[in-house]
Write an enzyme that holds these catalytic residues in place. Structure first.
Site, PDB file in Angstrom:
ATOM      1  N   ASP A  96       0.790  -1.236   0.000  1.00 52.21           N
ATOM      2  CA  ASP A  96       0.000   0.000   0.000  1.00 52.21           C
ATOM      3  C   ASP A  96       0.818   1.279   0.000  1.00 52.21           C
ATOM      4  OD1 ASP A  96       1.112   0.019   2.496  1.00 52.21           O
ATOM      5  OD2 ASP A  96      -0.711  -0.582   3.545  1.00 52.21           O
ATOM      6  N   GLU A 118       0.405  -9.061  -1.225  1.00 47.12           N
ATOM      7  CA  GLU A 118      -0.269  -8.546  -0.020  1.00 47.12           C
ATOM      8  C   GLU A 118      -1.512  -7.748  -0.422  1.00 47.12           C
ATOM      9  OE1 GLU A 118       0.950  -5.491   3.167  1.00 47.12           O
ATOM     10  OE2 GLU A 118       1.909  -7.321   3.884  1.00 47.12           O
ATOM     11  N   GLU A 132      -2.445   5.068   2.693  1.00 50.30           N
ATOM     12  CA  GLU A 132      -2.280   3.673   2.290  1.00 50.30           C
ATOM     13  C   GLU A 132      -3.588   2.992   1.899  1.00 50.30           C
ATOM     14  OE1 GLU A 132      -0.856   5.057   4.929  1.00 50.30           O
ATOM     15  OE2 GLU A 132       1.308   4.783   4.645  1.00 50.30           O
ATOM     16  N   HIS A 205       5.207   5.699  13.132  1.00 50.39           N
ATOM     17  CA  HIS A 205       5.555   6.537  11.985  1.00 50.39           C
ATOM     18  C   HIS A 205       4.386   6.954  11.110  1.00 50.39           C
ATOM     19  CE1 HIS A 205       5.077   2.658  10.028  1.00 50.39           C
ATOM     20  NE2 HIS A 205       4.995   3.295   8.887  1.00 50.39           N
ATOM     21  N   ARG A 207       1.613   8.596   8.992  1.00 53.81           N
ATOM     22  CA  ARG A 207       1.384  10.008   8.652  1.00 53.81           C
ATOM     23  C   ARG A 207       0.229  10.615   9.433  1.00 53.81           C
ATOM     24  NH1 ARG A 207       3.991   9.276   4.109  1.00 53.81           N
ATOM     25  NH2 ARG A 207       4.795  11.062   2.946  1.00 53.81           N
ATOM     26  N   HIS A 238      12.100   5.839  13.298  1.00 53.84           N
ATOM     27  CA  HIS A 238      11.975   5.977  11.844  1.00 53.84           C
ATOM     28  C   HIS A 238      12.777   7.202  11.402  1.00 53.84           C
ATOM     29  CE1 HIS A 238       9.897   6.621   7.997  1.00 53.84           C
ATOM     30  NE2 HIS A 238       9.343   5.426   8.123  1.00 53.84           N
TER      31      HIS A 238
HETATM   32  C1  UD1 Z   1       6.201   4.900   3.880  1.00 55.66           C
HETATM   33  C2  UD1 Z   1       4.867   4.332   3.447  1.00 55.66           C
HETATM   34  C3  UD1 Z   1       4.201   3.631   4.611  1.00 55.66           C
HETATM   35  C4  UD1 Z   1       5.109   2.615   5.237  1.00 55.66           C
HETATM   36  C5  UD1 Z   1       6.419   3.267   5.586  1.00 55.66           C
HETATM   37  C6  UD1 Z   1       7.370   2.222   6.096  1.00 55.66           C
HETATM   38  C7  UD1 Z   1       3.740   5.709   1.779  1.00 55.66           C
HETATM   39  C8  UD1 Z   1       2.730   6.735   1.524  1.00 55.66           C
HETATM   40  N1  UD1 Z   1       3.967   5.404   3.059  1.00 55.66           N
HETATM   41  O1  UD1 Z   1       5.914   5.900   4.846  1.00 55.66           O
HETATM   42  O2  UD1 Z   1       3.036   2.959   4.142  1.00 55.66           O
HETATM   43  O3  UD1 Z   1       4.508   2.143   6.404  1.00 55.66           O
HETATM   44  O4  UD1 Z   1       6.996   3.876   4.424  1.00 55.66           O
HETATM   45  O5  UD1 Z   1       8.364   2.752   6.876  1.00 55.66           O
HETATM   46  O6  UD1 Z   1       4.314   5.180   0.873  1.00 55.66           O
HETATM   47  N2  UD1 Z   1      13.310   9.060   5.173  1.00 55.66           N
HETATM   48  C9  UD1 Z   1      14.682   9.141   5.198  1.00 55.66           C
HETATM   49  N3  UD1 Z   1      15.398   7.974   5.035  1.00 55.66           N
HETATM   50  C10 UD1 Z   1      14.807   6.774   4.860  1.00 55.66           C
HETATM   51  C11 UD1 Z   1      13.408   6.702   4.843  1.00 55.66           C
HETATM   52  C12 UD1 Z   1      12.671   7.855   4.981  1.00 55.66           C
HETATM   53  O7  UD1 Z   1      15.228  10.193   5.345  1.00 55.66           O
HETATM   54  O8  UD1 Z   1      15.514   5.766   4.721  1.00 55.66           O
HETATM   55  C13 UD1 Z   1      12.514  10.302   5.280  1.00 55.66           C
HETATM   56  C14 UD1 Z   1      12.070  10.783   3.893  1.00 55.66           C
HETATM   57  O9  UD1 Z   1      12.924  11.727   3.358  1.00 55.66           O
HETATM   58  C15 UD1 Z   1      10.720  11.401   4.146  1.00 55.66           C
HETATM   59  C16 UD1 Z   1      10.250  10.770   5.457  1.00 55.66           C
HETATM   60  O10 UD1 Z   1      11.321  10.026   5.984  1.00 55.66           O
HETATM   61  O11 UD1 Z   1      10.801  12.761   4.269  1.00 55.66           O
HETATM   62  C17 UD1 Z   1       9.040   9.884   5.262  1.00 55.66           C
HETATM   63  O12 UD1 Z   1       9.300   8.882   4.279  1.00 55.66           O
HETATM   64  P1  UD1 Z   1       8.158   8.484   3.223  1.00 55.66           P
HETATM   65  O13 UD1 Z   1       8.640   7.374   2.363  1.00 55.66           O
HETATM   66  O14 UD1 Z   1       7.654   9.702   2.532  1.00 55.66           O
HETATM   67  O15 UD1 Z   1       6.968   7.973   4.123  1.00 55.66           O
HETATM   68  P2  UD1 Z   1       6.954   6.956   5.328  1.00 55.66           P
HETATM   69  O16 UD1 Z   1       6.313   7.640   6.463  1.00 55.66           O
HETATM   70  O17 UD1 Z   1       8.291   6.360   5.507  1.00 55.66           O
HETATM   71  N1  UDP Z   2      11.850  -2.917  11.082  1.00 52.98           N
HETATM   72  C1  UDP Z   2      13.239  -2.960  10.968  1.00 52.98           C
HETATM   73  N2  UDP Z   2      13.986  -2.158  11.797  1.00 52.98           N
HETATM   74  C2  UDP Z   2      13.418  -1.329  12.709  1.00 52.98           C
HETATM   75  C3  UDP Z   2      12.004  -1.283  12.798  1.00 52.98           C
HETATM   76  C4  UDP Z   2      11.256  -2.091  11.963  1.00 52.98           C
HETATM   77  O1  UDP Z   2      13.782  -3.713  10.168  1.00 52.98           O
HETATM   78  O2  UDP Z   2      14.150  -0.641  13.413  1.00 52.98           O
HETATM   79  C5  UDP Z   2      11.048  -3.767  10.181  1.00 52.98           C
HETATM   80  C6  UDP Z   2      10.052  -4.664  10.860  1.00 52.98           C
HETATM   81  O3  UDP Z   2      10.616  -5.908  11.171  1.00 52.98           O
HETATM   82  C7  UDP Z   2       8.957  -4.791   9.804  1.00 52.98           C
HETATM   83  C8  UDP Z   2       9.039  -3.510   9.022  1.00 52.98           C
HETATM   84  O4  UDP Z   2      10.271  -2.913   9.360  1.00 52.98           O
HETATM   85  O5  UDP Z   2       9.220  -5.863   8.909  1.00 52.98           O
HETATM   86  C9  UDP Z   2       7.900  -2.618   9.386  1.00 52.98           C
HETATM   87  O6  UDP Z   2       8.092  -1.408   8.769  1.00 52.98           O
HETATM   88  P1  UDP Z   2       7.255  -0.127   9.124  1.00 52.98           P
HETATM   89  O7  UDP Z   2       6.652  -0.256  10.474  1.00 52.98           O
HETATM   90  O8  UDP Z   2       8.159   1.023   8.854  1.00 52.98           O
HETATM   91  O9  UDP Z   2       6.138  -0.135   8.000  1.00 52.98           O
HETATM   92  P2  UDP Z   2       4.667  -0.768   7.926  1.00 52.98           P
HETATM   93  O10 UDP Z   2       4.766  -2.217   8.176  1.00 52.98           O
HETATM   94  O11 UDP Z   2       3.836  -0.032   8.924  1.00 52.98           O
HETATM   95  O12 UDP Z   2       4.250  -0.451   6.535  1.00 52.98           O
END
Ligand code: UD1
Ligand code: UDP
Length: 366
Positions: A96, A118, A132, A205, A207, A238
């Site tokens: 998603d 999924e 999502e 994390h 939104r 995160h």
């Molecule tokens: C995204 C997904 C969410 C998922 C999550 C897993 C969407 C809309 N949301 O949300 O479904 O649960 O990933 O973690 O796709 N950032 C970094 N470094 C990283 C990762 C993220 O700096 O390695 C920062 C990005 O620059 C951004 C913020 O974190 O500004 C959020 O990342 P983003 O991918 O936009 O959304 P998530 O909240 O991570």
């Molecule tokens: N996870 C990880 N390191 C961490 C926290 C989570 O590898 O420090 C893994 C966790 O095992 C799971 C996934 O990240 O498989 C979950 O990701 P997240 O909660 O960011 O996204 P969501 O599942 O809500 O989309």
């Protein structure tokens, strides 16, 4: 030979798609190409490295404080020439995320069939999880093949009109992943720090929780650490800077709370196995906790994974500070309440989902 392109870009997608990428790569009948969008960077690559998956393409779309429009536009524009060059027979996306939606759309625009891994999870509330719920429903409309992790998810798709012969119940590939990571002899300095206490493993994390709800969640966690001497909190934060700012404000400078960098999946799964309670708003943790038999207090008002609630391992505690405090306190002090949460079966799969999906891919006729 069918050419399958797997497209994903965030940490959870990598953890759930790598077992499938490896399974497909092992099949003679399939040519497998992995393309990562790079929606995440620091949180994506450790998972790829852990599973030993080397993408052929990295679209490197991530930027600081990225918006949903940034990600969507960049994935559409950067994936399109890759699809034109590779001409895959099928594009597989996962779950998603915005990566999943934009990649499915890019494939649809080039009239390439999409398979959704999924598939079928639903809250039927477009506000939660946001965005999502829209993303997965959007992908569901475009997808030709739906790989649903559970019967419940498949039932949603069938009720929405998906063709029954294209809906497959496979289990969730995250259970395949966690089968490879858990170790009896695991140790880590942070776990040594928590030894002898009751470890609460926190992640947050979403939104829709950023802002007030997250402040309430973190305030509850701080009070729990202050009021219960046995409590140890580990929170691998995160990378989202908005989440980090709130966590720093509420959770820094408490001797029973450790704010740490995101853990590699191998470490995280082993932390999960050794914690006492998981306090989270995550999606995937609900599944992993079922496999690790650890109670999850889910800081959300609803879930697209009701199977965990039915199994008893997940309890919804919303975002209200008092409620979160009360529910955690109860599990800390009432052994019967704790025991009652960990008696059920894991409803999310048996660890062979990737094999089932690859078998189906090999056998597809149209
Ligand atoms: C995204 C997904 C969410 C998922 C999550 C897993 C969407 C809309 N949301 O949300 O479904 O649960 O990933 O973690 O796709 N950032 C970094 N470094 C990283 C990762 C993220 O700096 O390695 C920062 C990005 O620059 C951004 C913020 O974190 O500004 C959020 O990342 P983003 O991918 O936009 O959304 P998530 O909240 O991570
Ligand atoms: N996870 C990880 N390191 C961490 C926290 C989570 O590898 O420090 C893994 C966790 O095992 C799971 C996934 O990240 O498989 C979950 O990701 P997240 O909660 O960011 O996204 P969501 O599942 O809500 O989309």
């Amino acid at each position: 030979m069918k050419k399958i392109m797997l497209v994903f870009g965030t940490r959870p997608e990598a953890i759930k798609m790598c077992p499938l990428a490896l399974e497909c790569a092992g099949r003679q009948e399939l040519t497998t190409v992995v393309c990562v969008t790079g929606q995440h960077t620091q949180m994506l690559w450790p998972a790829l490295d852990y599973f030993g998956v080397a993408p052929a393409y990295d679209l490197a779309v991530m930027k600081d404080e990225q918006t949903l429009a940034d990600i969507t536009a960049a994935v559409l524009l950067k994936l399109t020439p890759v699809l034109a060059a590779e001409k895959p027979d099928l594009v597989l996306v996962h779950g998603d995320t915005t990566t999943a939606l934009a990649a499915a759309l890019a494939a649809f625009y080039r009239q390439i069939p999409v398979g959704h891994v999924e598939a079928g999870l639903r809250t039927y509330d477009l506000a939660a999880p946001y965005p999502e719920e829209f993303n997965r429903r959007g992908v569901g409309i475009l997808a030709r093949y739906h790989f649903a992790p559970t019967e419940w998810a498949a039932g949603n798709l069938l009720r929405e009109g998906a063709a029954p012969e294209r809906v497959f119940v496979t289990g969730n590939t995250v259970i395949d992943a966690i089968r490879t990571t858990l170790r009896e002899d695991y140790s880590h300095p942070e776990l040594d720090w928590a030894a002898g206490g009751k470890l609460i493993l926190v992640t947050a994390h979403r939104r829709e929780n950023i802002g007030r709800p997250m402040e309430g969640m973190f305030a509850a966690i701080r009070r729990l650490a202050e009021d219960f001497p046995a409590v140890r909190v580990i929170y691998p934060i995160h990378k989202n800077p908005q989440v980090r700012r709130i966590a720093e404000r509420y959770l820094r400078d408490n001797e029973r709370i450790r704010l740490i960098e995101p853990l590699e999946v191998f470490d995280f799964h082993n932390f999960l196995r050794r914690c006492y309670i998981i306090l989270t708003d995550s999606g995937g943790l609900q599944e992993e906790a079922s496999a690790a038999r650890k109670p999850v207090l889910l800081m959300r008002d609803g879930t697209e994974r009701p199977e965990g609630i039915e199994a008893g391992i997940v309890r919804l505690v919303g975002g209200d500070q008092e409620r979160i405090y009360g529910e955690v306190a109860r599990l800390l002090t009432d052994p019967a309440a704790y025991a009652s949460m960990i008696t059920g079966k894991n409803p999310f799969g048996d660890g062979f989902a990737a094999k089932r999906i690859a078998d189906i891919l090999v056998g597809l006729k149209d």
